[in-house]
Design an enzyme around this catalytic site. Structure first.
Site, mmCIF file in Angstrom:
data_model
loop_
_atom_site.group_PDB
_atom_site.id
_atom_site.type_symbol
_atom_site.label_atom_id
_atom_site.label_comp_id
_atom_site.label_asym_id
_atom_site.label_seq_id
_atom_site.Cartn_x
_atom_site.Cartn_y
_atom_site.Cartn_z
ATOM 1 N N LYS A 352 4.628 10.045 0.439
ATOM 2 C CA LYS A 352 3.801 10.642 -0.595
ATOM 3 C C LYS A 352 3.149 9.539 -1.403
ATOM 4 O O LYS A 352 3.801 8.585 -1.813
ATOM 5 C CB LYS A 352 4.644 11.528 -1.527
ATOM 6 C CG LYS A 352 5.246 12.737 -0.828
ATOM 7 C CD LYS A 352 6.028 13.600 -1.806
ATOM 8 C CE LYS A 352 6.627 14.819 -1.113
ATOM 9 N NZ LYS A 352 7.389 15.672 -2.045
ATOM 10 N N GLY A 354 -0.149 8.539 -4.501
ATOM 11 C CA GLY A 354 -0.517 8.964 -5.834
ATOM 12 C C GLY A 354 -1.285 10.272 -5.867
ATOM 13 O O GLY A 354 -1.222 11.007 -6.830
ATOM 14 N N PHE A 355 -2.050 10.584 -4.790
ATOM 15 C CA PHE A 355 -2.889 11.779 -4.820
ATOM 16 C C PHE A 355 -2.610 12.730 -3.659
ATOM 17 O O PHE A 355 -3.396 13.621 -3.394
ATOM 18 C CB PHE A 355 -4.366 11.370 -4.803
ATOM 19 C CG PHE A 355 -4.727 10.425 -5.894
ATOM 20 C CD1 PHE A 355 -4.645 10.810 -7.209
ATOM 21 C CD2 PHE A 355 -5.126 9.135 -5.610
ATOM 22 C CE1 PHE A 355 -4.974 9.940 -8.222
ATOM 23 C CE2 PHE A 355 -5.457 8.255 -6.615
ATOM 24 C CZ PHE A 355 -5.379 8.663 -7.925
ATOM 25 N N GLN A 357 -0.045 13.694 0.241
ATOM 26 C CA GLN A 357 0.988 13.384 1.220
ATOM 27 C C GLN A 357 0.341 12.838 2.497
ATOM 28 O O GLN A 357 -0.815 13.110 2.784
ATOM 29 C CB GLN A 357 1.804 14.639 1.561
ATOM 30 C CG GLN A 357 2.492 15.285 0.366
ATOM 31 C CD GLN A 357 1.585 16.197 -0.412
ATOM 32 O OE1 GLN A 357 0.720 16.853 0.151
ATOM 33 N NE2 GLN A 357 1.756 16.233 -1.716
ATOM 34 N N VAL A 358 1.137 12.071 3.267
ATOM 35 C CA VAL A 358 0.680 11.518 4.538
ATOM 36 C C VAL A 358 1.575 12.056 5.647
ATOM 37 O O VAL A 358 2.804 11.958 5.554
ATOM 38 C CB VAL A 358 0.716 9.975 4.533
ATOM 39 C CG1 VAL A 358 0.214 9.435 5.872
ATOM 40 C CG2 VAL A 358 -0.127 9.424 3.389
ATOM 41 N N ASP A 470 -6.128 -3.208 -5.144
ATOM 42 C CA ASP A 470 -4.733 -2.757 -5.119
ATOM 43 C C ASP A 470 -3.971 -3.418 -3.974
ATOM 44 O O ASP A 470 -3.394 -2.744 -3.119
ATOM 45 C CB ASP A 470 -4.672 -1.227 -4.991
ATOM 46 C CG ASP A 470 -3.341 -0.659 -5.476
ATOM 47 O OD1 ASP A 470 -2.604 -1.387 -6.163
ATOM 48 O OD2 ASP A 470 -3.037 0.497 -5.163
#
Length: 665
Positions: A352, A354-355, A357-358, A470
């Site tokens: 999961k 920041g924005f 789920q994968v 980032d």
């Protein structure tokens, strides 16, 4: 003359912690609740409810050290920031207020509601043995405590008679006073800053939409707080009600000890303060029942009509949005992704972010494995990340970048489809579970060169300059052959070659952000180089750039490495298992280059083109590198001062094939 003392960027990095923590909408504090206080489902901490003559307290579960370790008699500086709102039962009248409290106990036993705000009672109010400091937000005038009005802010020490108070409001940039109503049912921000060197307590109230705090505080108290603070104190909030109902809300608060600052905030998504619940009359209830019944009937008819049209046409053609025409790579159908991920089952979940789920998936009819990131279309931040990804990585092709295969838009959700990386992200190998082997130095050095190659491509070789913003182990993925690929371009920024990037909101990850980024808000290739320098040190040493619970000399990785370099051996900072692999030359190179990239003076950092040549052995680091690294770290020097830049430019051995200040293609 003794050599100047090396000073780290500790204060700037601590400022970053507050900015990032509030940009995620809430503090991570875990409260202990007393009385009517509780945390509701929307993320607000409610200190009171609709009951009359009650109080609620919410205190942190662990105490904080408010006295200097070097001198137990001296208080430390501290900064407190929080958002609050007060919703009264009657529009223009509340009963009693709330307070931020520093107390020797977790919660305050024996406190009274009403005018005592859940902080004191009629026997202990005003006693010097209390050791309680509070900042009150009072909405009721109590003559017995000398209140100035029914809408004021006050500083209280050991009692409810304020030592300093003022009507609620703030001073704008022109120095004009603007009134604020504490019972307006809107979020406001309160900042409490105590400077031990100045022995001054400043309190500032401001509307939530103000990004930067007012220069002039609402209250300023010149008094040493050391006699009132114990070695360890608890912090929290308290509020009370009287004969008129009032709900007091806390949202997104943070405290830092040892520093004093006025951070700049940019909040994209602010919560809506729930209004005070109103009791519906009997006639109102009947109207609501009729309206609800009619709405349900209309909804059923509309649903039936929608199902009929869907079955008739079988397939609904989605309309392309403007951004899809401009940026869109290959578009996948939702049906393909649903089959690939087995219906987005939990067992397919990779992690999961920041924005969203994968999920792991396999494309139907092939053996191609994919990773699918699911993002909410209705989220402003999620949409920004989605567009940043497809507008940058969607058009990039480089062996050290994660490849974006395409996207999908379905209802209120957005999907990004990438190549699947079997070994996952780098951080799980740098910090493995017990029993799991660490990666070797050769693997680490290869990973560093791969990421450097990716950044060189982004900064110098593409048609536009791309700033990643980032860079950290969590965003570096490892494929089956142990090649590293840089991913997650959700914060990336693009600008044309030869143009300076514009100031924007502060974004990134605490511990990897360059100091000038916090001050100016301007992300550059130099801020990427700074983050890459810390990334190099983290990979080489096997520990985070900042470890708050480590011994003082080991909190900041850069300081630890410099200390080892000056006093003993620079390799003392490296994981013992890596030192045993006898790669001293490469290890030293990575450590020294990493510290140079993470230099506090932007002009002293190398461009990624120079970093590549140094890692390849084409260019050598200067012999007087340790002296260069000290430049700009002296106490009181500004990172952008002309004096620092002059000293850097005078280091003759600093010159490489390409100047360090070179940016762009």
């Amino acid at each position: 003359m003794s050599p100047p003392r090396i000073v780290s960027l500790q204060q700037v990095l601590l400022v970053l912690l507050f900015v990032l923590s509030l940009c995620t909408e809430s503090s991570d504090a875990k409260f202990s609740f007393v009385g009517s206080a509780y945390e509701d489902a929307s993320g607000f901490t409610r200190l009171t409810n609709t009951k009359k003559h009650v109080y609620g307290q919410a205190f942190e579960q662990q105490p904080l050290a408010f006295k200097n370790s070097s001198s137990n008699a001296t208080a430390t500086s501290f900064t407190v920031n929080f958002f609050f709102a007060i919703a009264p039962e009657k529009k223009k009248c509340g009963s009693h207020g709330m307070a931020f409290v520093i107390s020797p106990t977790k919660g305050i036993p024996g406190a009274f509601p009403d005018q005592y705000l859940g902080v004191f009672n009629d026997t202990n109010n005003g006693k010097s043995s209390n050791h309680v400091i509070a900042v009150e937000l009072d909405i009721h005038k109590d003559d017995e405590f000398g209140d100035i009005d029914d809408n004021h802010v006050g500083i209280n020490i050991n009692g409810l008679r304020s030592v300093k108070s003022a009507p609620a409001g703030y001073y704008d940039k022109d120095g004009n006073f603007r009134n604020l109503s504490l019972i307006s049912e809107t979020l406001m921000r309160l900042s409490v800053i105590y400077s031990q060197p100045k022995k001054e307590l400043r309190v500032t109230l401001s509307p939530v939409e103000m990004v930067t705090q007012p220069e002039k505080p609402l209250l300023s108290l010149n008094q040493d707080l050391s006699p009132y603070l114990l070695d360890e104190m608890y912090v929290g909030f308290s509020a009370s009600t009287g004969s008129v109902g009032t709900i007091h809300y806390i949202w997104g608060w943070h405290i830092d000890l040892g520093i004093e600052y006025r951070p700049r905030l940019e909040l994209n998504l602010l919560p809506v303060v729930p209004p005070y619940p109103r009791k519906a009359s009997e006639s109102t209830r009947k109207i609501m029942v009729v309206c609800l019944s009619f709405s349900m009937f209309v909804a059923l008819v509309a649903s039936a009509l929608g199902i009929f049209l869907y079955l008739r046409h079988k397939k609904v053609k989605e309309v392309l949005e403007e951004w899809e025409i401009q940026y869109g790579p290959h578009r996948f159908s939702f049906k393909e992704l649903f089959k690939a991920t087995k219906g987005f089952k939990d067992k397919q979940l990779l992690g999961k972010g920041g924005f969203g789920q994968v999920y792991k998936g396999t494309l139907p009819g092939t053996d191609a494995e994919i990773a699918v990131k699911r993002i909410s279309h209705n989220s402003k931040q999620g949409m920004r990340e989605f567009l940043a990804e497809i507008s940058t990585i969607g058009r990039l092709r480089h062996p050290s970048l994660v490849r974006l295969l395409g996207y999908c838009r379905h209802q209120s959700l957005l999907y990004l489809i990438y190549d699947f990386m079997p070994n996952g992200s780098l951080d799980k190998f740098l910090y493995p579970n017990p029993g799991q082997e660490h990666i070797t130095w050769d693997q680490r050095f290869k990973i560093l060169k791969d990421v450097a190659s990716a950044l060189f491509y982004l900064h110098h070789q593409w048609v536009q300059v791309i700033i990643h913003r980032d860079i950290k182990p969590e965003n570096v993925l490892i494929d089956l052959e142990w090649n590293a690929r840089l991913g997650d371009f959700g914060l990336a920024k693009l600008y044309e070659q030869g143009y300076d990037p514009q100031t924007t909101y502060v974004a990134g990850t605490f511990g990897y952000m360059a100091p000038e980024l916090v001050i100016t808000g301007k992300a550059t290739t130099g801020t990427d180089v700074y983050a890459f320098g810390l990334f190099m040190l983290e990979v080489a040493c096997g520990r985070r750039p900042i470890m708050p619970r480590a011994p003082p000399r080991e909190i900041f990785l850069v300081d630890l490495i410099l200390d080892c370099w000056e006093k003993t051996d620079i390799l003392e900072a490296v994981d013992e298992r890596l030192r045993q692999e006898l790669n001293r030359e490469q290890l030293e190179l990575v450590l020294k280059l990493g510290i140079l990239c993470a230099h506090g003076v932007p002009a002293a950092r190398p461009a990624m083109s120079s970093v590549i040549r140094i890692l390849d052995g084409v260019t050598q680091l200067p012999n007087n590198l340790l002296d260069i690294l000290k430049v700009g770290r002296y106490e009181g020097w500004s990172d952008t001062s002309e004096e620092v830049l002059d000293v850097v430019s005078m280091q003759s051995s600093l010159t490489l094939t390409e100047p360090f200040t070179s940016r762009g293609r």
